[in-house]
Every structure is written in C-alpha cells, then in structure tokens.
Design a protein around this motif. Sequence first.
Motif, PDB file in Angstrom:
ATOM      1  N   ASN A 225     -36.264 -28.246 -25.946  1.00  0.00           N
ATOM      2  CA  ASN A 225     -35.446 -27.122 -26.397  1.00  0.00           C
ATOM      3  C   ASN A 225     -35.078 -27.234 -27.872  1.00  0.00           C
ATOM      4  N   ARG A 226     -36.013 -27.735 -28.670  1.00  0.00           N
ATOM      5  CA  ARG A 226     -35.842 -27.806 -30.119  1.00  0.00           C
ATOM      6  C   ARG A 226     -36.650 -26.679 -30.769  1.00  0.00           C
ATOM      7  N   ASP A 227     -36.290 -26.349 -31.991  1.00  0.00           N
ATOM      8  CA  ASP A 227     -37.026 -25.316 -32.723  1.00  0.00           C
ATOM      9  C   ASP A 227     -38.347 -25.855 -33.247  1.00  0.00           C
ATOM     10  N   VAL A 228     -39.357 -24.989 -33.278  1.00  0.00           N
ATOM     11  CA  VAL A 228     -40.659 -25.339 -33.843  1.00  0.00           C
ATOM     12  C   VAL A 228     -40.964 -24.373 -34.981  1.00  0.00           C
ATOM     13  N   PHE A 229     -41.317 -24.948 -36.131  1.00  0.00           N
ATOM     14  CA  PHE A 229     -41.644 -24.169 -37.318  1.00  0.00           C
ATOM     15  C   PHE A 229     -43.081 -24.483 -37.729  1.00  0.00           C
ATOM     16  N   ALA A 230     -43.740 -23.517 -38.338  1.00  0.00           N
ATOM     17  CA  ALA A 230     -45.116 -23.746 -38.784  1.00  0.00           C
ATOM     18  C   ALA A 230     -45.378 -22.966 -40.061  1.00  0.00           C
ATOM     19  N   ILE A 231     -46.161 -23.561 -40.942  1.00  0.00           N
ATOM     20  CA  ILE A 231     -46.535 -22.902 -42.193  1.00  0.00           C
ATOM     21  C   ILE A 231     -47.910 -22.267 -42.008  1.00  0.00           C
ATOM     22  N   PRO A 232     -48.036 -20.981 -42.250  1.00  0.00           N
ATOM     23  CA  PRO A 232     -49.332 -20.314 -42.045  1.00  0.00           C
ATOM     24  C   PRO A 232     -50.370 -20.799 -43.045  1.00  0.00           C
ATOM     25  N   GLY A 233     -51.632 -20.729 -42.640  1.00  0.00           N
ATOM     26  CA  GLY A 233     -52.715 -21.146 -43.529  1.00  0.00           C
ATOM     27  C   GLY A 233     -53.867 -20.170 -43.492  1.00  0.00           C
ATOM     28  N   ASN A 234     -54.873 -20.466 -44.243  1.00  0.00           N
ATOM     29  CA  ASN A 234     -56.078 -19.655 -44.313  1.00  0.00           C
ATOM     30  C   ASN A 234     -56.705 -19.533 -42.919  1.00  0.00           C
ATOM     31  N   ILE A 235     -56.989 -18.318 -42.487  1.00  0.00           N
ATOM     32  CA  ILE A 235     -57.539 -18.120 -41.142  1.00  0.00           C
ATOM     33  C   ILE A 235     -58.955 -18.686 -41.015  1.00  0.00           C
ATOM     34  N   PHE A 236     -59.603 -18.962 -42.153  1.00  0.00           N
ATOM     35  CA  PHE A 236     -60.953 -19.514 -42.124  1.00  0.00           C
ATOM     36  C   PHE A 236     -60.947 -21.042 -42.214  1.00  0.00           C
ATOM     37  N   SER A 237     -59.749 -21.626 -42.369  1.00  0.00           N
ATOM     38  CA  SER A 237     -59.646 -23.074 -42.515  1.00  0.00           C
ATOM     39  C   SER A 237     -59.384 -23.734 -41.163  1.00  0.00           C
ATOM     40  N   ALA A 238     -60.260 -24.667 -40.775  1.00  0.00           N
ATOM     41  CA  ALA A 238     -60.064 -25.387 -39.516  1.00  0.00           C
ATOM     42  C   ALA A 238     -58.785 -26.211 -39.544  1.00  0.00           C
ATOM     43  N   LYS A 239     -58.351 -26.620 -40.742  1.00  0.00           N
ATOM     44  CA  LYS A 239     -57.140 -27.438 -40.873  1.00  0.00           C
ATOM     45  C   LYS A 239     -55.873 -26.628 -40.603  1.00  0.00           C
ATOM     46  N   SER A 240     -55.978 -25.293 -40.611  1.00  0.00           N
ATOM     47  CA  SER A 240     -54.809 -24.441 -40.355  1.00  0.00           C
ATOM     48  C   SER A 240     -54.865 -23.756 -38.998  1.00  0.00           C
ATOM     49  N   SER A 241     -55.921 -24.007 -38.241  1.00  0.00           N
ATOM     50  CA  SER A 241     -56.062 -23.301 -36.957  1.00  0.00           C
ATOM     51  C   SER A 241     -54.933 -23.654 -35.993  1.00  0.00           C
ATOM     52  N   GLY A 242     -54.488 -24.895 -36.006  1.00  0.00           N
ATOM     53  CA  GLY A 242     -53.406 -25.312 -35.114  1.00  0.00           C
ATOM     54  C   GLY A 242     -52.073 -24.689 -35.481  1.00  0.00           C
ATOM     55  N   THR A 243     -51.760 -24.671 -36.785  1.00  0.00           N
ATOM     56  CA  THR A 243     -50.486 -24.078 -37.222  1.00  0.00           C
ATOM     57  C   THR A 243     -50.487 -22.568 -37.000  1.00  0.00           C
ATOM     58  N   ASN A 244     -51.610 -21.923 -37.283  1.00  0.00           N
ATOM     59  CA  ASN A 244     -51.678 -20.477 -37.060  1.00  0.00           C
ATOM     60  C   ASN A 244     -51.516 -20.124 -35.587  1.00  0.00           C
TER      61      ASN A 244
END
Length: 343
Positions: A225-244
């Motif tokens: 029950n903690r908050d989760v935050f994420a920074i958006p990234g390039n939709i073509f970047s595999a390194k940002s697929s998890g955050t997106n």
Amino acid sequence: MLEKYFGDLSTAWKANEAELSKVGLDCGTINSIVYWRSKVEPARELEKADRFGVSVVTAVSPKYPSRLKEIYDYPPVLYIKGNLLPEDQLSIAVVGTRNPTAYGRQVTEEIVTALSRNNVTIASGLARGIDTISHSSALKAGGRTIGVLGSGVNVIYPPENTAIAKQIIENGALISEYAMDMGPRPENFPRRNRILSGLTLGTLVTEAGEKSGALITAEYALDQNRDVFAIPGNIFSAKSSGTNRLIQQGAKLVRTESDILIELNIESVATQLEFKETLPVTENEKNLIRYLGVEPVHIDEICRTSKLPASVVSSTLSMMELKGTVKHLGGMNYTLSRVIKES
C-alpha cells in the motif's frame, strides 16, 4: 510468522523440524533454516557485528524502523551500519535498470538531487546503474541516503561501490537482514526489495525494461500500500518499456520532483519540520489539533467544537497552515498534515 507462532525468536531459533512444519513452512524452507542455523552462532554473530560497528536490531526494539514493521513479512532482525534518523521517515526508494541510458542517468540525477535538497532521504539497493546514481546524487546534494543490501553489511557488492558505501555510512546507513559475512546470492536480491519499498513512503522507478528487478520493488510497494511513481521514456526504447507500462497500469507519472512532493504532501511536512525548531506551538494550536484528523473538517465545525471565536480559529489555522501543521483542502475544510497524522 515464526515469532508469532512460537512467542519469541529465541524459541523459534531452537525449534526442531517437526515443530517448524507445524507453522506451515515447506520442506525447502525448513531445510534452509536447519542448514543456516548450524552455520550461525548467535553469540559469535553479535560479537562480530560489534567488532564491525554494526547494530543488530530486532523487530521488538524501539530502534526498528516503524514503517517497515507495517508490512506483512518484515524481517525479524536488521543489521544496520551507520545511523537511521527521525528525518529518514521522509524517504523515497529510487530504483531502475543496471544499464541506464544517458536519459536515464540524467533524469535520475536531476530528480534525486532535487528531492535531496527538499530533505527527502533517498533509499536504493547499491547495485550498478540507477541505484549507484541515486546514492551518489543524494550524497553530492548533501542529502541522506540508505542502502539496502542483498548481502551482509560488511560485504559490499558490487565491490566497486566500496567507496560510496563508506560515504553512505557517514550520511545514512547500510541495512541488511542477512548475517555478517554472507555474500551476495541471486535469491537474496528480490527478497531485499520488499525492505527497500517497506522502509519508504513510495518507490520511484526512473528507467527500467520489462524484466528489470526494479519492477519487483514496484510490485512490493503496491502490495504494501505504498505509492509507485515512474518517469516516462521513449516508447521505442526497451529501457523505458517497464516504466511506461507502470504508468499505463496506474503508477503516478513524474516529470519533476514536485510531482512526488505534492503527491506525498512532503512540501508541507518539510515546512513543518523547519518551523518545529523555531516556532512554539501555542495553546490555541494545541486546542485545534484535538479537533482535526484524517477526515476534512469545516472551519464552522472547528469553531463549534473548540468553542473559540471564529476570528481566533481562522488566524490560528492560517498560522498552522504556514507551519505545515494543517492542510487547507479548499471550501474552508482542513485536515492535519501527514507528519502530524503519523506521529
């Protein structure tokens, strides 16, 4: 689980295999307990910890982190090298990929630096990549940081982080549930993530792929029950697929540190802590605190229950809002700030 069943950790430590099976543990877990029990001598363990300047804190100790004890499977024992301070209650876990892009490095440095300058303690796992960037950025900003390890606190992994680990000890703490001298084991790291998320108000994932271990921390945070935050990234970047994907599933999108500070009401908490040392609490403030709580209360109701003149209530609430003691929600409705609620 063991402490609740046996009544205390000493009895649980001495329990045989048949007694352990009655708790509901599977054979693998029981065999693991029996194996490691034969390898660990409590008296020697305490002596070794003392020699290395490590505090051994049990869950019944007042020094045990109160927020961590809120989670279901909190560790019964923590090894702490350094110091946990009351201000570390204002903390955020920052996690991400071990192989960040230039973008991931930049956003992590900027967000962590800004959070540290707002007196937020940064917790991470001392791993390569985002973890290391988070710790180093907090230290460079003059902030506090906590490293949660998947090994004993006297075994730094990866070894190239030995120097930064020493800085963390001087400006925060290294924490582990694992015994002294225990090396890093693959199965330790997913488990340690529940401590990382459990210690903090929320978890920020700055850059992570679909299979990143950072997503395990985010899952633990949601379960706790903690908050989760994420920074958006390039939709073509595999390194940002998890955050997106986290954002798509409901994680709070972060563009600047303000998105986190406002969501967690940390700005008013920081203000309250600053004023706490300089401005005394008046009798009127003490009186009004009695009639405020988690739910919003209208100023007319406060006047009625406190039996104070409307002018006094209005001016007192204004001063308390400046201090961060209360929060005005609009429509003349007030609630206690997060720090007062928790205390």
